[in-house]
Structure formats: C-alpha cells, structure tokens
Design a protein around this motif. Structure first.
Motif, PDB file in Angstrom:
ATOM      1  N   PRO A  22       0.840  -1.198   0.000  1.00  0.00           N
ATOM      2  CA  PRO A  22       0.000   0.000   0.000  1.00  0.00           C
ATOM      3  C   PRO A  22       0.876   1.250   0.000  1.00  0.00           C
ATOM      4  O   PRO A  22       2.075   1.198   0.287  1.00  0.00           O
ATOM      5  N   LYS A  23       0.252   2.389  -0.314  1.00  0.00           N
ATOM      6  CA  LYS A  23       0.977   3.657  -0.333  1.00  0.00           C
ATOM      7  C   LYS A  23       0.233   4.715   0.463  1.00  0.00           C
ATOM      8  O   LYS A  23      -0.996   4.765   0.452  1.00  0.00           O
ATOM      9  N   ILE A  24       1.023   5.535   1.147  1.00  0.00           N
ATOM     10  CA  ILE A  24       0.483   6.725   1.803  1.00  0.00           C
ATOM     11  C   ILE A  24       0.622   7.872   0.816  1.00  0.00           C
ATOM     12  O   ILE A  24       1.695   8.106   0.275  1.00  0.00           O
ATOM     13  N   GLU A  25      -0.473   8.578   0.578  1.00  0.00           N
ATOM     14  CA  GLU A  25      -0.456   9.664  -0.389  1.00  0.00           C
ATOM     15  C   GLU A  25      -0.737  10.994   0.302  1.00  0.00           C
ATOM     16  O   GLU A  25      -1.252  11.036   1.421  1.00  0.00           O
ATOM     17  N   GLY A  26      -0.439  12.092  -0.422  1.00  0.00           N
ATOM     18  CA  GLY A  26      -0.725  13.415   0.123  1.00  0.00           C
ATOM     19  C   GLY A  26       0.131  13.690   1.329  1.00  0.00           C
ATOM     20  O   GLY A  26       1.353  13.536   1.303  1.00  0.00           O
ATOM     21  N   SER A  27      -0.505  14.065   2.425  1.00  0.00           N
ATOM     22  CA  SER A  27       0.234  14.432   3.625  1.00  0.00           C
ATOM     23  C   SER A  27      -0.359  13.723   4.828  1.00  0.00           C
ATOM     24  O   SER A  27      -1.468  13.204   4.792  1.00  0.00           O
ATOM     25  N   ILE A  28       0.401  13.710   5.904  1.00  0.00           N
ATOM     26  CA  ILE A  28      -0.067  13.205   7.187  1.00  0.00           C
ATOM     27  C   ILE A  28      -0.526  14.416   7.991  1.00  0.00           C
ATOM     28  O   ILE A  28       0.262  15.328   8.251  1.00  0.00           O
ATOM     29  N   ARG A  29      -1.795  14.448   8.374  1.00  0.00           N
ATOM     30  CA  ARG A  29      -2.355  15.616   9.038  1.00  0.00           C
ATOM     31  C   ARG A  29      -2.559  15.314  10.520  1.00  0.00           C
ATOM     32  O   ARG A  29      -3.322  14.408  10.877  1.00  0.00           O
ATOM     33  N   ILE A  30      -1.892  16.074  11.361  1.00  0.00           N
ATOM     34  CA  ILE A  30      -2.055  15.932  12.805  1.00  0.00           C
ATOM     35  C   ILE A  30      -3.346  16.643  13.203  1.00  0.00           C
ATOM     36  O   ILE A  30      -3.475  17.853  13.039  1.00  0.00           O
ATOM     37  N   GLN A  31      -4.317  15.885  13.741  1.00  0.00           N
ATOM     38  CA  GLN A  31      -5.612  16.466  14.090  1.00  0.00           C
ATOM     39  C   GLN A  31      -5.665  16.965  15.520  1.00  0.00           C
ATOM     40  O   GLN A  31      -6.323  17.963  15.807  1.00  0.00           O
ATOM     41  N   SER A  32      -4.993  16.284  16.426  1.00  0.00           N
ATOM     42  CA  SER A  32      -4.976  16.726  17.820  1.00  0.00           C
ATOM     43  C   SER A  32      -3.784  16.116  18.532  1.00  0.00           C
ATOM     44  O   SER A  32      -3.278  15.064  18.143  1.00  0.00           O
ATOM     45  N   GLN A  33      -3.336  16.819  19.552  1.00  0.00           N
ATOM     46  CA  GLN A  33      -2.220  16.349  20.370  1.00  0.00           C
ATOM     47  C   GLN A  33      -2.547  16.565  21.838  1.00  0.00           C
ATOM     48  O   GLN A  33      -1.796  17.192  22.567  1.00  0.00           O
ATOM     49  N   LYS A  34      -3.694  16.011  22.261  1.00  0.00           N
ATOM     50  CA  LYS A  34      -4.045  16.162  23.664  1.00  0.00           C
ATOM     51  C   LYS A  34      -3.152  15.271  24.513  1.00  0.00           C
ATOM     52  O   LYS A  34      -2.500  14.354  23.998  1.00  0.00           O
ATOM     53  N   GLN A  35      -3.138  15.537  25.783  1.00  0.00           N
ATOM     54  CA  GLN A  35      -2.192  14.864  26.671  1.00  0.00           C
ATOM     55  C   GLN A  35      -2.323  13.346  26.593  1.00  0.00           C
ATOM     56  O   GLN A  35      -3.392  12.781  26.779  1.00  0.00           O
ATOM     57  N   GLY A  36      -1.203  12.704  26.266  1.00  0.00           N
ATOM     58  CA  GLY A  36      -1.158  11.254  26.212  1.00  0.00           C
ATOM     59  C   GLY A  36      -1.612  10.649  24.914  1.00  0.00           C
ATOM     60  O   GLY A  36      -1.586   9.423  24.763  1.00  0.00           O
ATOM     61  N   GLN A  37      -2.035  11.477  23.944  1.00  0.00           N
ATOM     62  CA  GLN A  37      -2.546  10.942  22.677  1.00  0.00           C
ATOM     63  C   GLN A  37      -2.143  11.824  21.510  1.00  0.00           C
ATOM     64  O   GLN A  37      -2.019  13.036  21.647  1.00  0.00           O
ATOM     65  N   ILE A  38      -1.936  11.192  20.357  1.00  0.00           N
ATOM     66  CA  ILE A  38      -1.732  11.899  19.100  1.00  0.00           C
ATOM     67  C   ILE A  38      -2.694  11.311  18.079  1.00  0.00           C
ATOM     68  O   ILE A  38      -2.735  10.099  17.888  1.00  0.00           O
ATOM     69  N   THR A  39      -3.477  12.178  17.426  1.00  0.00           N
ATOM     70  CA  THR A  39      -4.426  11.747  16.406  1.00  0.00           C
ATOM     71  C   THR A  39      -4.000  12.302  15.059  1.00  0.00           C
ATOM     72  O   THR A  39      -3.747  13.500  14.940  1.00  0.00           O
ATOM     73  N   MET A  40      -3.890  11.430  14.058  1.00  0.00           N
ATOM     74  CA  MET A  40      -3.513  11.876  12.722  1.00  0.00           C
ATOM     75  C   MET A  40      -4.361  11.182  11.671  1.00  0.00           C
ATOM     76  O   MET A  40      -4.856  10.078  11.877  1.00  0.00           O
ATOM     77  N   ASP A  41      -4.553  11.865  10.533  1.00  0.00           N
ATOM     78  CA  ASP A  41      -5.272  11.316   9.384  1.00  0.00           C
ATOM     79  C   ASP A  41      -4.295  11.088   8.244  1.00  0.00           C
ATOM     80  O   ASP A  41      -3.464  11.953   7.944  1.00  0.00           O
ATOM     81  N   VAL A  42      -4.405   9.924   7.608  1.00  0.00           N
ATOM     82  CA  VAL A  42      -3.456   9.511   6.572  1.00  0.00           C
ATOM     83  C   VAL A  42      -4.220   9.138   5.305  1.00  0.00           C
ATOM     84  O   VAL A  42      -5.159   8.322   5.362  1.00  0.00           O
ATOM     85  N   ASP A  43      -3.850   9.721   4.161  1.00  0.00           N
ATOM     86  CA  ASP A  43      -4.425   9.321   2.877  1.00  0.00           C
ATOM     87  C   ASP A  43      -3.810   7.988   2.467  1.00  0.00           C
ATOM     88  O   ASP A  43      -2.585   7.863   2.388  1.00  0.00           O
ATOM     89  N   PHE A  44      -4.668   7.014   2.175  1.00  0.00           N
ATOM     90  CA  PHE A  44      -4.215   5.639   1.954  1.00  0.00           C
ATOM     91  C   PHE A  44      -4.721   5.126   0.611  1.00  0.00           C
ATOM     92  O   PHE A  44      -5.897   5.301   0.277  1.00  0.00           O
ATOM     93  N   ARG A  45      -3.838   4.514  -0.161  1.00  0.00           N
ATOM     94  CA  ARG A  45      -4.232   3.909  -1.440  1.00  0.00           C
ATOM     95  C   ARG A  45      -3.544   2.565  -1.592  1.00  0.00           C
ATOM     96  O   ARG A  45      -2.376   2.413  -1.263  1.00  0.00           O
ATOM     97  N   TRP A  46      -4.310   1.597  -2.091  1.00  0.00           N
ATOM     98  CA  TRP A  46      -3.718   0.283  -2.368  1.00  0.00           C
ATOM     99  C   TRP A  46      -4.319  -0.284  -3.638  1.00  0.00           C
ATOM    100  O   TRP A  46      -5.494  -0.620  -3.693  1.00  0.00           O
ATOM    101  N   GLY A  47      -3.515  -0.340  -4.681  1.00  0.00           N
ATOM    102  CA  GLY A  47      -3.892  -1.045  -5.898  1.00  0.00           C
ATOM    103  C   GLY A  47      -3.145  -2.362  -5.897  1.00  0.00           C
ATOM    104  O   GLY A  47      -2.109  -2.495  -6.556  1.00  0.00           O
ATOM    105  N   GLY A  48      -3.645  -3.314  -5.118  1.00  0.00           N
ATOM    106  CA  GLY A  48      -2.888  -4.523  -4.849  1.00  0.00           C
ATOM    107  C   GLY A  48      -3.128  -5.642  -5.847  1.00  0.00           C
ATOM    108  O   GLY A  48      -3.969  -5.555  -6.736  1.00  0.00           O
TER     109      GLY A  48
END
Length: 435
Positions: A124-150
């Motif tokens: 699989p491939k990660i496309e575009g950018s990795i977007r950090i949505q939140s960094q609250k204490q003890g957690q990191i949330t990110m959104d990743v564009d994902f593509r797989w032409g398997g």
C-alpha cells in the motif's frame, strides 16, 4: 463637420482607453511577477534564516513541516517490509475476519470462509500528507491518505446448497485512515494504536468477482450479497467512530478511553411513507421499514399489507456513539416470498438534531445511498419520521453498555440454538421497540 469631428473624438477616446488599459495590465503583471519572486525567495528560507531576519520578533507559530519527507520515507520502509507485513497480516486477517464474516453472513448462505488468502507483492501507499488532528495529553491523532492497488489472491468459499469458490480480483482501495496513538513512558513509547476509516469522503473498495469453475448466477444475488456484506463490515467495524484498538507491547494496558462508547440515544419514530413504488404484478406491495445506525442493530416495523401509503407510527431507540459524524438509515422493503425487495433507502444526519427537541422530517427514498450507483431516477416516494436526541449521563452510558452486551449475548445464544442463521438476521428485537 460635426459628424466627422465626433467620429474623430470618439476614435481618439477609444484609443486612449485601450492604451490606458494596456498600461494597467502590464503594470499589474510586473507587480505580480515581483511579488511571486519575493514569495519564492521567502519560501526558500529555513528556520535559521527567519530568525536572523526577524530577531526577537520571530513568530512562534511558523513551522516547517516535513510531512512530504516523512511520507516518502514511510512508503520506502513499507515497501521493504511488505513481504513480512503481508505474511503476518494474512494470518491475522484469516483469524479475525472469518468470525466477522460469520456474524454478517446473510440467510441462505450456510458457510462463508476464505479458501485462499494472499495479500500479494504490491505494498500500500500513503499519499498526500499526514495531518495531525490533535495532540491532547497522552494521545496523538492523525489522518493519513491511503491507497492500495494490490495484487492479492483471495478466494471465498461459499456454501449455499452448492459449493462455489469466488475469486476477488483487481482490488483498489482509496480511503483516509484515522490513527490514534496512546503514548506511554516505556519504550516503544506507544502503548496502543487505534485505527479507523473516515466516513467522508466515503471509503472506496473497488473489485471484481470471478467464479472459479462455475457461474455467479448459480446463486441469485450473490454479487449484491457480497457487496452488502463488505459494506456492512466496514460500516460497523471500521468506519469512524467505530474503530479497532490494538494494544502494543507485552505489558497489559488500559485502553478503556480508546474504546467506542455510547454517547446518546436517538428516539426515532417511523411514522408513514407516501407514494411507494409498487413491486407487485398483481395488487400492491406489502411494505415494512428497517431502521439502524449500526448494521448489527437493526429494528423492523410491522408489515402493512397491500398499501403504497403505509402508516406504521412505531418508535425505536437507537444507540449513538458519535452524533457529529453518524447518521440513521431507514430502508423500506416489500415483503415477498423468497427475498424481500428494497423499495427505497434514506439517511438522516444526526448532527443538526437539538437535544431533547423532537423534529418531524420528510426523507426522500432513493434506490441506493451511493449516488454513483443510482441509475434509476424515478420517484420512489418518501418517508416521514420523528427524531429526538438524548445525551447520556455517565450512569446512562454504563447502562447502555450493559444493555448492548446483553443484546449481543442474546443474539449469539439464538444463533447457537439455531433460531437465527447469523446475528444479521436478528432485527426484530422487541426490547428496543416502544409503542
């Protein structure tokens, strides 16, 4: 003479306007080119250059993300590790997905298992950018564009009176994955990972089905059945707010804050439908409605025989996990001998509902929720519902969790006792019907 002088003055005036317009456009173009050069120069500056220019006035909010470099690095590493990841994932998928297939197995299918499963050689491939949505204490949330032409080699063994192996080919996956890391002080500094698929834009799973040594027409509606099963699994198990929580490391960790919890309750009254599409050659359809937020928690009205304008006026309580992103689905079917036919489907977004205020809503029935698949533009009528949202207190949340656990246990017992074929068949649960 007056005419000639007038023409001369008009021409002179027109030439003057054209010359002025040309000068303004050229001047504007030069200014834009100068600004573009300045912006390009500023864009080439790094953090140290800006500190030298701005000194103590250097704005702290300026950052220099390295997302593109991170994405390239992750894709290179994923490509190198894919043979090992694919081998391990194959074992995990077979052990975890086959029980899920059993849960969602439609009636009429006695067995639905993998007879062959390989994820292939294409990573699989990660496309575009990795977007950090939140960094609250003890957690990191990110959104990743994902593509797989398997190039996976996946064969489903289906038993429904006859044995029919079905090969899944030309798999294409396009989605956005939400990943939440729960941090800890011990190496590897991550105690658990949450993985989910964002609902907007809707995840796309494109594939073709090929019968091996037979025909897909051997089992009527097989393609639609597999597609509905895949969609139900994704919606109920993977589509946000639903998620998979994976603890990491050998030390037991508390993941209760990461688990999906009921947030509130939707009191949905299915009032009536108008001008339904008639599916009968003689007489009229015998409609009933099904409502759900999660596919495994469906609730069904009574059947109104021989009526295209049925009145049900039945109330259902549907659990809500995330009011901001979820929606209720209402389907209308024609009860028939054999397979019931869908008359129409509609969805009700929950985000606009005000707590404790009942709202009457008219929904247009469509042949499908996927607008790309709608070819029949004919009117299918509408359905009127009343909706009221109630936000849970902590005590009500605990009670809802206990009720959900009890309901799933009851459905599992019914399946073991042979009362139902799979938990997808249990949609007539009277404990969730009021009135």
């Amino acid at each position: 003479m007056g005419l000639i002088s007038g023409m001369f003055m008009g021409a002179l005036f027109g030439i003057s306007i054209m010359a002025g317009w040309r000068y303004m456009i050229r001047n504007r173009s030069r200014n834009r080119a100068a600004k573009a050069a300045d912006i390009k120069l500023l864009g080439s500056l790094d953090r140290d250059d800006l500190i030298k220019l701005c000194g103590d006035n250097y704005p702290q909010w300026i950052s220099f993300p390295v997302y593109e470099q991170v994405v390239k690095w992750l894709n290179r590493q994923l490509s190198k590790l894919w043979p090992y990841v694919a081998e391990a994932a194959t074992v995990i998928i077979k052990e975890s997905v086959e029980p899920i297939l059993e849960e969602y197995r439609p009636s009429g299918i006695s067995s639905l298992k993998f007879s062959k499963l390989s994820l292939g050689n294409v990573a699989p491939k990660i496309e575009g950018s990795i977007r950090i949505q939140s960094q609250k204490q003890g957690q990191i949330t990110m959104d990743v564009d994902f593509r797989w032409g398997g190039d996976p080699d996946i064969v489903l063994g289906i038993e429904a009176g006859v044995s029919l192996p079905i090969q899944l080919k030309d798999l294409q996956v396009f989605t956005i994955i939400r990943v939440i890391f729960q941090l800890c002080e011990e190496i590897p500094c991550i105690s658990a990972v949450v993985v989910a698929l964002l609902s907007e834009p809707k995840p796309r799973f494109d594939y073709t089905l090929k019968a091996i040594g037979g025909s897909l027409t051997a089992i009527p509606g097989l393609s639609d059945m597999i597609e509905d099963t895949v969609t139900s699994i994704i919606t109920d198990m993977l589509q946000w707010p639903h998620r998979i929580v994976v603890p990491l490391g050998g030390v037991p960790v508390d993941t209760s804050d990461l688990e999906l919890k009921p947030q509130g309750k939707l009191m949905l009254t299915i009032v009536r439908a108008n001008h339904l599409k008639n599916m009968e050659m003689m007489g009229k359809s015998d409609p009933y409605a099904v409502a759900f937020i999660r596919p495994l928690e469906k609730f069904r009205t009574k059947v109104i025989e021989n009526n295209l304008n049925p009145v049900w006026d039945q109330l259902f309580h549907l659990t809500v996990e995330d009011k901001e992103t979820q929606y209720a689905v209402v389907e209308v079917f024609d009860e028939d001998i054999g397979a019931d036919q869908r008359l129409g489907i509609a969805k009700l977004s929950l985000v606009d509902l005000q707590p404790e205020i009942e709202k009457e809503i008219e929904l247009r029935l469509m042949p499908s929720l996927d607008m790309l698949k709608i070819k029949d533009k004919k009117d299918r009528g509408n359905i009127i519902v009343k909706a009221k949202y109630h936000q849970f207190t902590k005590e009500e949340q605990d009670a809802a969790l206990a009720e959900e656990k009890k309901m799933l246990e009851n459905k599992e017992k019914m399946k073991k006792d042979g009362i139902i074929n799979s938990t997808m068949d249990a949609i007539d649960d009277p404990t969730h019907v009021v009135g």
